[in-house]
Scaffold this motif. Structure first.
Motif, PDB file in Angstrom:
ATOM      1  N   ARG A 355       0.831  -1.208   0.000  1.00 10.54           N
ATOM      2  CA  ARG A 355       0.000   0.000   0.000  1.00 10.54           C
ATOM      3  C   ARG A 355       0.866   1.258   0.000  1.00 10.54           C
ATOM      4  N   VAL A 356       1.852   1.284   0.888  1.00 13.73           N
ATOM      5  CA  VAL A 356       2.665   2.496   1.000  1.00 13.73           C
ATOM      6  C   VAL A 356       3.954   2.405   0.203  1.00 13.73           C
ATOM      7  N   SER A 357       4.155   1.249  -0.453  1.00  9.46           N
ATOM      8  CA  SER A 357       5.364   1.031  -1.254  1.00  9.46           C
ATOM      9  C   SER A 357       6.628   1.205  -0.412  1.00  9.46           C
ATOM     10  N   ASP A 502      -4.787  -7.475  -2.328  1.00 12.31           N
ATOM     11  CA  ASP A 502      -5.303  -6.613  -1.251  1.00 12.31           C
ATOM     12  C   ASP A 502      -4.464  -5.357  -1.130  1.00 12.31           C
ATOM     13  N   GLY A 503      -3.162  -5.548  -1.139  1.00  8.87           N
ATOM     14  CA  GLY A 503      -2.249  -4.403  -1.029  1.00  8.87           C
ATOM     15  C   GLY A 503      -2.429  -3.437  -2.185  1.00  8.87           C
ATOM     16  N   MET A 504      -2.641  -3.990  -3.412  1.00  9.99           N
ATOM     17  CA  MET A 504      -2.826  -3.140  -4.585  1.00  9.99           C
ATOM     18  C   MET A 504      -4.133  -2.365  -4.481  1.00  9.99           C
ATOM     19  N   GLU A 505      -5.141  -3.002  -3.892  1.00 12.29           N
ATOM     20  CA  GLU A 505      -6.422  -2.301  -3.720  1.00 12.29           C
ATOM     21  C   GLU A 505      -6.245  -1.122  -2.776  1.00 12.29           C
ATOM     22  N   ASP A 506      -5.540  -1.394  -1.666  1.00  8.86           N
ATOM     23  CA  ASP A 506      -5.274  -0.322  -0.702  1.00  8.86           C
ATOM     24  C   ASP A 506      -4.469   0.803  -1.338  1.00  8.86           C
ATOM     25  N   ALA A 507      -3.506   0.426  -2.197  1.00 10.83           N
ATOM     26  CA  ALA A 507      -2.666   1.445  -2.824  1.00 10.83           C
ATOM     27  C   ALA A 507      -3.516   2.413  -3.624  1.00 10.83           C
ATOM     28  N   VAL A 508      -4.569   1.888  -4.276  1.00 11.43           N
ATOM     29  CA  VAL A 508      -5.428   2.769  -5.066  1.00 11.43           C
ATOM     30  C   VAL A 508      -6.360   3.561  -4.164  1.00 11.43           C
ATOM     31  N   THR A 509      -6.990   2.881  -3.195  1.00 10.65           N
ATOM     32  CA  THR A 509      -7.999   3.568  -2.389  1.00 10.65           C
ATOM     33  C   THR A 509      -7.387   4.540  -1.376  1.00 10.65           C
ATOM     34  N   HIS A 510      -6.350   4.109  -0.658  1.00 11.06           N
ATOM     35  CA  HIS A 510      -5.768   5.040   0.305  1.00 11.06           C
ATOM     36  C   HIS A 510      -4.271   4.836   0.416  1.00 11.06           C
ATOM     37  N   GLY A 511      -3.628   4.681  -0.723  1.00  9.83           N
ATOM     38  CA  GLY A 511      -2.184   4.470  -0.713  1.00  9.83           C
ATOM     39  C   GLY A 511      -1.477   5.493  -1.572  1.00  9.83           C
ATOM     40  N   THR A 512      -0.618   5.002  -2.465  1.00 12.45           N
ATOM     41  CA  THR A 512       0.236   5.886  -3.243  1.00 12.45           C
ATOM     42  C   THR A 512      -0.473   6.565  -4.404  1.00 12.45           C
ATOM     43  N   VAL A 513      -1.661   6.056  -4.756  1.00 10.47           N
ATOM     44  CA  VAL A 513      -2.377   6.643  -5.892  1.00 10.47           C
ATOM     45  C   VAL A 513      -3.140   7.876  -5.444  1.00 10.47           C
ATOM     46  N   GLU A 514      -2.964   8.949  -6.194  1.00  8.66           N
ATOM     47  CA  GLU A 514      -3.661  10.190  -5.849  1.00  8.66           C
ATOM     48  C   GLU A 514      -5.111  10.127  -6.296  1.00  8.66           C
ATOM     49  N   PHE A 564       6.433  11.254  -9.988  1.00 10.93           N
ATOM     50  CA  PHE A 564       5.885  10.213  -9.143  1.00 10.93           C
ATOM     51  C   PHE A 564       4.780   9.422  -9.864  1.00 10.93           C
ATOM     52  N   GLY A 565       4.780   8.089  -9.675  1.00 11.46           N
ATOM     53  CA  GLY A 565       3.864   7.204 -10.398  1.00 11.46           C
ATOM     54  C   GLY A 565       2.406   7.479 -10.136  1.00 11.46           C
ATOM     55  N   GLY A 566       2.108   7.828  -8.872  1.00  9.05           N
ATOM     56  CA  GLY A 566       0.706   8.012  -8.533  1.00  9.05           C
ATOM     57  C   GLY A 566       0.096   9.263  -9.134  1.00  9.05           C
ATOM     58  N   SER A 567       0.959  10.202  -9.552  1.00  6.09           N
ATOM     59  CA  SER A 567       0.400  11.485  -9.957  1.00  6.09           C
ATOM     60  C   SER A 567       0.149  11.600 -11.450  1.00  6.09           C
ATOM     61  N   ALA A 568       0.911  10.904 -12.320  1.00  6.14           N
ATOM     62  CA  ALA A 568       0.717  11.039 -13.766  1.00  6.14           C
ATOM     63  C   ALA A 568       0.198   9.751 -14.401  1.00  6.14           C
ATOM     64  N   ALA A 569       0.940   8.643 -14.186  1.00  7.24           N
ATOM     65  CA  ALA A 569       0.591   7.402 -14.868  1.00  7.24           C
ATOM     66  C   ALA A 569      -0.730   6.839 -14.359  1.00  7.24           C
ATOM     67  N   ALA A 570      -0.950   6.889 -13.046  1.00 11.31           N
ATOM     68  CA  ALA A 570      -2.153   6.270 -12.489  1.00 11.31           C
ATOM     69  C   ALA A 570      -3.433   6.924 -12.999  1.00 11.31           C
ATOM     70  N   PRO A 571      -3.543   8.259 -13.017  1.00  9.18           N
ATOM     71  CA  PRO A 571      -4.783   8.858 -13.539  1.00  9.18           C
ATOM     72  C   PRO A 571      -5.039   8.493 -15.002  1.00  9.18           C
ATOM     73  N   ILE A 572      -3.975   8.483 -15.813  1.00  7.37           N
ATOM     74  CA  ILE A 572      -4.152   8.129 -17.226  1.00  7.37           C
ATOM     75  C   ILE A 572      -4.657   6.697 -17.345  1.00  7.37           C
ATOM     76  N   ALA A 573      -4.046   5.781 -16.567  1.00  8.51           N
ATOM     77  CA  ALA A 573      -4.491   4.391 -16.591  1.00  8.51           C
ATOM     78  C   ALA A 573      -5.947   4.293 -16.160  1.00  8.51           C
TER      79      ALA A 573
END
Ligand SMILES: [Zn+2]
Lengths: 618, 429
Positions: A355-357, A502-514, A564-573
């Motif tokens: 979640r927090v990488s 589970d960890g990947m889900e957390d990363a999106v909901t309240h982790g590294t993904v903005e 940072f990955g959460g700020s550019a790539a994640a929204p596009i994905a």
């Protein structure tokens, strides 16, 4: 006895000789009907280039097709132009062009056809048809242009161009001749033999006015051309175009795969180029421009570009660590004793670490994987541990080709014992402390965006993948190589995937993904990555799949120098995932923001630094 | 005993010069016939050796090996072993229907690895050798019927066997031994009758039998009417004359019957086409027309080496083998073919001159056999390309593409040159 008979015999021979000479004199000198007949009976060998196969998207939408064009040829010996001005008017060429081209043709051969004018359109061809009777010695040959329905998908499609001299030299089956067109990259190159069909030959009788009088020997020597097979791709053209629009003003890649089939839904390489400008007369000029562009628009980045995976690689570490038995959902590590940086947080378990990488977590986990054996000193233990680890990681497709049906797929690098032995120039010259960067996807490990999209598909499938491919059917039977139907297991039991997902889900909901990377009504799970590179700002990486249960799409997005990955790539994905699953995007503000987001200045500053390396040292 | 090793000094270099000239020019023509301006082949390219020109080069090379072999063998070998060679060839001709392979529709080839050999090509040489050996016996007198009959048997057996393997063209070459036999004493009536037979044969194809008979009756009537004064006008003469006329008429009817009942349709057509090229415009007529167009379009000076347009693309069928003369005609024009014919006749004259120098009848007869064979090929091959002879699969000696033909002509010629180089060693009997 009878010796006078020799003279009689020779008299007979002489009479026959004279008879022949007389007949030949008549045939060759007196009677000119045969000379005329030769002109009238000239047999022209016409090569018929079959139509190249067309390319369709997964819903049957046409992506690439052919437009007929006409090339004008001249045979100097027969070409008689009484009124040059009239000729130039009809064909819309200058008098200089006419004179220059005619001279060149004459210099090449007086009796063999030379190309006079290239690529006349159907309309131009129709407009000069009536005038052709005034221009003996000129004739048309049909050719075809690749025509593109969409400006998208150019890099993966590839393009066709005249075969290069080296390729002409190297060909195995002696099929191509100079001036033939051949697929250069992408699926045009990979499926060249399928697309090109089989050339035909036609022998036509032609009179001296260039008018065809029919097939030689009733066409019994003709070989009919066989059209190339169509390709039915798995590309979703709507998603492809959407992804392309999101990747504009950026350098990077986007790959979306249907996990259950390995079919590639979209593949973006940015910046791209306009394939329709790579056909016809414009080719060399446009090609020059693309080849010189520092952003390398001709490179098909998804299978061919090299990146470090960054934190997305922690997913592999989590899976391999569990399979090797060194960590589990309950394994907890703190930051203590790790030479890698992290944010301020306390000890975390595996799910939390994803979640927090958490860098120290994966440092410790990797250390256990490498050192936990009893082979000998730390050097020997490192070697033994790394080999065991690398053998398992290789199953995910790292350090080797996945076998995608595109030209120029790169293997990437999965550092193993052999690799480090060569880097450190010998065995027992390196140990864990030299190689720990790869625990968090930095250091020597190198991947392509395609491999990371495939990793997302492996996790979505909980342990297997089908080799990713763009073409799902060839020709009328829509047949496909069984290789693209056969699942490949990665050797990690499916139960180990639960905690990772589970960890990947957390990363999106309240982790590294903005926040921009979250889709309110779709359960997308993913992992960010930030790939360090020496030259400039970090590359932004995100891999994900959705929905969490019964996944339909796995995706990897790489945006160069976007931080940072959460700020550019994640929204596009997230936008692409939303568009694919809902066929519409509700988050218009996010969409607009990232379509307009421009990371090119960062990328260009890297290019400038590369061009002048001394300036960075000051 | 004589020293058979010193042959260089005595070999006839003029003939060798002709040979080298013909083979060299032939190769250039084959190269031109297969030359494709789109994809010229370099000598270094392995594909070159798969083209006709490349293969011919290999055959020319091997021919030189054959020449060395022939020159090294003792000259007496050819006479002593003539019967064995002849019988060996007969065996091969008998075996070929069972063990041979089919090439271009004729089942008359032996295959050894990648080399194919047509025994019919070599049967000519064997027959010439045996015939010469037979005539070497001073008692053999070709004006007498029993000897004529035996000579005919020597010629006839291989001929029948070759016809059996459907190589009519190669079989007809044996008719050329008429020249050998005529030189060695066969009465002139035979060649005259032979030529008359051909005239009858062609007539039978073109007109009804009763017209031929009518013409013959009128001719006989005219003969009687204008009979020379010095001939005795007695009943015996009339009787003999009537007998002769009746014989000729019977022959005419026989020929007519053979033509219309024994010959196959395609064989008849080959001759009909001569008279009327429009007869079969897409098949045989086409070949004749194309060949004439190719030669005719050469004009006076020709289109230059590699400049032919008609003989490219393989459109004149068999252009490298039987139709190689077309390439000469098209690319080198009237000047080229004139020189070629003059050279060939000069070559034949030289050979006849050498043959008459021989002391042994064996060598002389063999020499005239060689001349006859070469002339027959010259006659038929060039004749068919310019529409004076029916289309028959007969190569132009030394010029045409093909290993079997080049080898057989090389052997045929150099056996004679070997014999000639020992002419002072041979005794005339
Ligand atoms: Zn941490």
């Amino acid at each position: 006895m009878f010796s006078q008979r020799r003279n009689l015999i020779f008299l007979f021979f002489g009479i026959v000789g004279l008879l022949f000479i007389g007949k030949l004199f008549f045939l060759q000198v007196i009677d000119d009907t045969y000379e005329k007949a030769a002109d009238n009976n000239a047999i022209r060998k016409i090569i018929q280039i079959p139509f190249r196969g067309e390319v369709y998207d997964r819903y049957g939408k046409l992506i690439v097709y052919n437009t007929p064009v006409y090339d004008l040829y001249m045979i100097p010996r027969k070409a008689v132009v009484k009124d040059t001005n009239h000729f130039c008017r009809v064909f819309r060429v200058t008098k200089e062009y006419f004179i220059k081209t005619t001279q060149r043709a004459r210099a090449y051969s007086r009796v063999k056809p030379s190309l006079f004018l290239k690529h006349l359109s159907k309309e131009d061809f129709a407009s000069v048809q009536d005038a052709m009777v005034d221009f003996p010695g000129f004739f048309f040959e049909t050719n075809a242009f690749r025509t593109y329905q969409s400006h998208s998908f150019s890099n993966a499609l590839g393009y066709v161009a005249e075969i290069s001299p080296t390729a002409l030299e190297d060909q195995k089956d002696d099929y191509y001749r100079q001036g033939d067109y051949v697929g250069i990259s992408g699926i045009e190159s990979f499926y060249e033999e399928t697309l090109r069909g089989q050339r035909g030959v036609k022998y036509r009788m032609v009179n001296s006015n260039g008018v065809e009088k029919g097939d030689y020997k009733n066409g019994s020597l003709n070989i009919n051309p066989i059209s190339g097979n169509n390709l039915y791709t798995s590309i979703d053209l709507a998603i492809q175009e959407y992804a392309d629009s999101l990747m504009q003003h950026k350098v990077g890649s986007l790959v979306a795969i249907e996990p259950s089939t390995g079919e590639i839904l979209a593949m973006v390489s940015a910046p791209s180029y306009d394939a329709s400008q790579l056909t016809g007369n414009n080719f060399s000029k446009y090609y020059q421009q693309l080849a010189l562009d520092p952003m390398k628009p001709l490179l098909n980045r998804p299978p061919s570009a090299y990146y470090r995976p960054g934190s997305t690689f922690k997913l592999v570490q989590a899976l391999v660590g569990q399979q090797l038995g060194f960590i589990g959902p309950g394994t907890v590590f703190s930051h203590a004793g790790a030479p890698v940086k992290c944010h301020g947080h306390g000890p975390v378990d595996l799910r939390g670490a994803i979640r927090v990488s958490c860098n120290p977590y994966f440092y410790h986990a990797f250390r256990k994987m490498i050192y936990d054996n009893t082979t000998g000193d730390t050097y020997e233990r490192s070697a033994k541990g790394l080999q065991r680890w690398a053998d398992l990681v290789a199953n995910f497709g790292f350090g080797r080709k996945l076998g995608v049906d595109l030209g120029n797929e790169k293997k990437g690098i999965l550092p193993n014992v052999e690799y480090y032995n060569s880097v450190y120039k010998g065995e027992k010259m390196w140990k864990f402390s030299n190689i720990y960067s790869i625990s968090i996807g930095e250091g020597e490990i190198v991947v392509s965006p395609l491999k990371m999209a495939n990793l997302a598909a492996i996790i979505a499938n909980r342990g297997w993948y089908i080799p990713p491919h763009v073409v799902k059917g060839v020709g009328l039977q829509k047949s496909i190589d069984p290789f693209y139907k056969t699942p490949v297991k990665v050797g990690v039991e499916s139960k180990y995937f639960n905690v990772v997902i589970d960890g990947m889900e957390d990363a999106v909901t309240h982790g590294t993904v903005e926040a921009d990377g979250r889709i309110p009504d779709i359960k997308m799970v993913g992992k960010t990555g930030t790939s360090q590179n020496q030259k400039g700002k970090d590359h932004s990486i995100f891999i994900a799949f959705a929905p969490r249960d019964n996944p339909k799409i796995a995706i990897a997005v790489f945006v160069e120098n976007a931080g940072f990955g959460g700020s550019a790539a994640a929204p596009i994905a997230s936008l692409v995932v939303e568009k694919y699953l809902k066929r519409k995007v509700d988050r218009k503000a996010v969409e607009t923001k990232f379509m307009n987001m421009n990371y090119l200045p960062n990328a260009y500053s890297v290019v400038r630094k590369k061009a002048a390396p001394d300036s960075t040292k000051k | 005993m004589t020293d058979s090793n010193h042959i260089q000094g005595r070999i006839d270099w003029i003939t060798v010069g002709f040979y080298v000239l013909f083979v060299g020019l032939g190769w250039l023509n084959i190269y031109s016939a297969v030359y494709s301006p789109d994809a010229p082949l370099a000598f270094s390219d392995p594909a070159f050796y798969n083209s006709n020109a490349g293969k011919q080069l290999v055959w020319i090379g091997t021919s030189f090996v054959l020449i060395i072999c022939i020159l090294v063998i003792d000259f007496r070998f050819f006479e002593s072993f003539a019967l064995f060679i002849y019988l060996g060839l007969l065996l091969l001709l008998i075996a070929v229907p069972f063990l041979g392979v089919t090439i271009n529709g004729s089942h008359s080839w032996f295959k050894f690895g990648s080399v194919t050999i047509q025994p019919a090509e070599f049967a000519k040489t064997a027959t010439a050798l045996l015939l010469a050996k037979y005539l070497n016996d001073p008692l053999v007198n070709l004006t007498k019927f029993p000897f004529q009959w035996k000579a005919a048997l020597i010629i006839g057996i291989p001929m029948v066997l070759i016809i059996g393997s459907n190589e009519t063209g190669s079989a007809l070459v044996f008719a050329s031994f008429m020249i050998l036999l005529y030189r060695e004493g066969l009465p002139g009536a035979y060649p005259a009758l032979f030529i008359g037979g051909i005239v009858l044969f062609v007539s039978a194809l073109l007109v009804q039998a009763w017209i031929i008979l009518l013409v013959l009756v009128i001719l006989a009537g005219l003969l009687v009417l204008f009979m020379p004064i010095y001939m005795q006008r007695d009943p015996k003469t009339y009787l003999r004359l009537s007998g002769a006329i009746a014989g000729i008429m019977t022959l005419a009817l026989l020929v007519d019957w053979v033509v219309n009942n024994v010959l196959k349709e395609h064989q008849r057509n080959r001759i009909r086409v001569l008279i009327d090229p429009g007869f079969d415009p897409r098949g045989l007529g086409y070949q004749v027309t194309q060949s004439k167009i190719a030669i005719g379009s050469g004009g006076f000076w020709g289109k230059g080496f590699l400049g032919g347009t008609q003989t490219k693309f393989d459109f004149v069928p068999e252009q490298s083998t039987d139709m190689v003369f077309c390439t000469i005609g098209e690319e080198h024009g009237f000047v080229g073919v004139l020189l070629m014919i003059i050279f060939f006749l000069g070559f034949l004259w030289r050979l006849m001159y050498l043959a008459d120098l021989q002391r042994s009848r064996f060598a002389r007869a063999y020499g005239f056999g060689l001349v006859g064979i070469l002339f027959f090929h010259f006659l038929v091959n060039i004749g068919m390309t310019i529409g004076l002879m029916p289309i028959m699969g007969i190569p132009l000696p030394f010029f045409s593409y093909g290993g079997s033909s080049l080898w057989s002509f090389t052997i045929l010629l150099f056996i004679f040159l070997k014999l000639d180089s020992h002419r002072s060693d041979m005794l005339s009997r």
